[in-house]
Scaffold this active site. Structure first.
Site, PDB file in Angstrom:
ATOM      1  N   HIS A 135     -10.035   0.605   4.108  1.00 62.72           N
ATOM      2  CA  HIS A 135      -8.830   0.618   4.936  1.00 62.72           C
ATOM      3  C   HIS A 135      -9.110   1.401   6.216  1.00 62.72           C
ATOM      4  CE1 HIS A 135      -4.712   1.617   6.214  1.00 62.72           C
ATOM      5  NE2 HIS A 135      -4.356   0.529   5.565  1.00 62.72           N
ATOM      6  N   ALA A 159       2.787  -1.496   4.234  1.00 68.33           N
ATOM      7  CA  ALA A 159       3.038  -0.179   3.643  1.00 68.33           C
ATOM      8  C   ALA A 159       4.414   0.343   4.040  1.00 68.33           C
ATOM      9  CB  ALA A 159       1.950   0.807   4.055  1.00 68.33           C
ATOM     10  N   SER A 160       4.548   0.794   5.282  1.00 68.83           N
ATOM     11  CA  SER A 160       5.747   1.529   5.687  1.00 68.83           C
ATOM     12  C   SER A 160       7.025   0.710   5.598  1.00 68.83           C
ATOM     13  CB  SER A 160       5.581   2.085   7.107  1.00 68.83           C
ATOM     14  OG  SER A 160       5.312   1.060   8.036  1.00 68.83           O
ATOM     15  N   ILE A 162      -0.722  -0.716  13.117  1.00 69.41           N
ATOM     16  CA  ILE A 162      -0.279  -0.205  11.816  1.00 69.41           C
ATOM     17  C   ILE A 162       0.824   0.837  12.000  1.00 69.41           C
ATOM     18  CG2 ILE A 162      -0.972   1.138   9.796  1.00 69.41           C
ATOM     19  CD1 ILE A 162      -3.688  -0.204   9.932  1.00 69.41           C
ATOM     20  N   ASN A 190       0.849  -1.182   0.000  1.00 63.72           N
ATOM     21  CA  ASN A 190       0.000   0.000   0.000  1.00 63.72           C
ATOM     22  C   ASN A 190       0.892   1.241   0.000  1.00 63.72           C
ATOM     23  OD1 ASN A 190      -1.946   1.949   0.362  1.00 63.72           O
ATOM     24  ND2 ASN A 190      -2.628   1.237   2.371  1.00 63.72           N
ATOM     25  N   PHE A 191       0.885   1.987  -1.101  1.00 59.42           N
ATOM     26  CA  PHE A 191       1.744   3.162  -1.213  1.00 59.42           C
ATOM     27  C   PHE A 191       1.304   4.289  -0.279  1.00 59.42           C
ATOM     28  CE2 PHE A 191       4.103   2.953  -5.515  1.00 59.42           C
ATOM     29  CZ  PHE A 191       4.275   1.586  -5.403  1.00 59.42           C
ATOM     30  N   LYS A 192       0.025   4.290   0.120  1.00 55.45           N
ATOM     31  CA  LYS A 192      -0.563   5.370   0.924  1.00 55.45           C
ATOM     32  C   LYS A 192      -0.265   6.731   0.284  1.00 55.45           C
ATOM     33  CE  LYS A 192      -0.806   2.752   5.213  1.00 55.45           C
ATOM     34  NZ  LYS A 192      -0.692   2.798   6.685  1.00 55.45           N
ATOM     35  N   GLU A 238      -6.144  -6.043   9.494  1.00 59.65           N
ATOM     36  CA  GLU A 238      -5.092  -5.208  10.058  1.00 59.65           C
ATOM     37  C   GLU A 238      -5.584  -4.534  11.338  1.00 59.65           C
ATOM     38  OE1 GLU A 238      -2.264  -3.309   6.805  1.00 59.65           O
ATOM     39  OE2 GLU A 238      -4.283  -2.523   6.635  1.00 59.65           O
ATOM     40  N   GLY A 284       2.144  -3.654  11.153  1.00 60.39           N
ATOM     41  CA  GLY A 284       3.415  -3.796  11.854  1.00 60.39           C
ATOM     42  C   GLY A 284       4.387  -4.801  11.262  1.00 60.39           C
TER      43      GLY A 284
END
Length: 225
Positions: A93, A201-202, A146, A9-11, A141, A180
């Protein structure tokens, strides 16, 4: 065994809008070819979908609205996904929650147009409810994990096991785990707990070397596929 799924997920991270996004797309293309037992999905802002699609074709957009074409300033109709050329839509989301009937509308509209959907749930109970809508994938999630670097597969393994059980009681829908996920062992453990893939994502988008991080995660999934 169906292919496991690795979804990024690029967010709205800065890396989603600069040259890094294209580097990630190039690595996704390489990894997808290298690891035939893992499907790599890039979930991107609609604004950059066309650029990413020039490099890699397994692309979702991050959100769509339950409206048809018309006077809806600032909205993205679910039907527009097909015109954008993407394969799917991420919906509900935890950072962009929707009421149930709106999720249902997006999933229904997308399905009629041959567009996949990945519906997100915060809890196993919510996941079970979403299963009745028959999205292509369900991703669980816990929102409190997150972006923390504390993996759901370590801190809340029961969310995965109970979520998979709850969904399978309704329909045979692949369940992805997220929140996470930071290390290779987080990925492996999630699959051992019953997940059919990972949504993160991150750990990629904020990594010092995002394309390398993506490749290492896909390799981890491939090892347990």
């Amino acid at each position: 065994m169906p292919r496991l799924v690795f979804a990024v997920n690029f967010k709205a991270y800065e890396t989603a809008f600069n040259e890094k996004s294209l580097e990630i797309a190039r690595e996704a293309s390489k990894a997808s070819s290298r690891y035939g037992n893992v499907r790599v999905i890039l979930i991107v802002p609609a604004a950059i979908a066309s650029k990413v699609l020039q490099i890699y074709d397994d692309v979702y957009i991050e959100h769509a609205d339950p409206v048809d074409y018309g006077a809806y300033t600032g909205y993205l109709p679910a039907k527009a996904a097909r015109l954008l050329g993407v394969r799917g839509i991420l919906v509900n989301h935890s950072e962009h929650k929707m009421i149930y009937r709106d999720v249902a509308k997006v999933v229904e509209t997308a399905s009629k147009d041959g567009i996949e959907t990945m519906a997100c749930a915060d809890t196993p109970g919510e996941a079970a409810g979403l299963a009745y809508l028959r999205p292509t994938y369900i991703a669980i999630e816990p929102p409190e994990l997150i972006g923390t670097g504390v993996s759901v597969s370590k801190a809340r393994p029961e969310v995965i096991t109970e979520g998979v059980k709850a969904v399978k009681a309704v329909a045979d829908i692949p369940v992805l785990a997220g929140a996470g996920i930071t290390y290779r062992e987080d990925v492996v453990r999630a699959v051992q707990l019953g997940a059919s893939g990972i949504l993160l994502a991150s750990a990629v988008m904020k990594a010092a070397d995002p394309d390398k991080a993506l490749s290492e995660f896909v390799d981890a999934l491939s090892s347990v596929a």
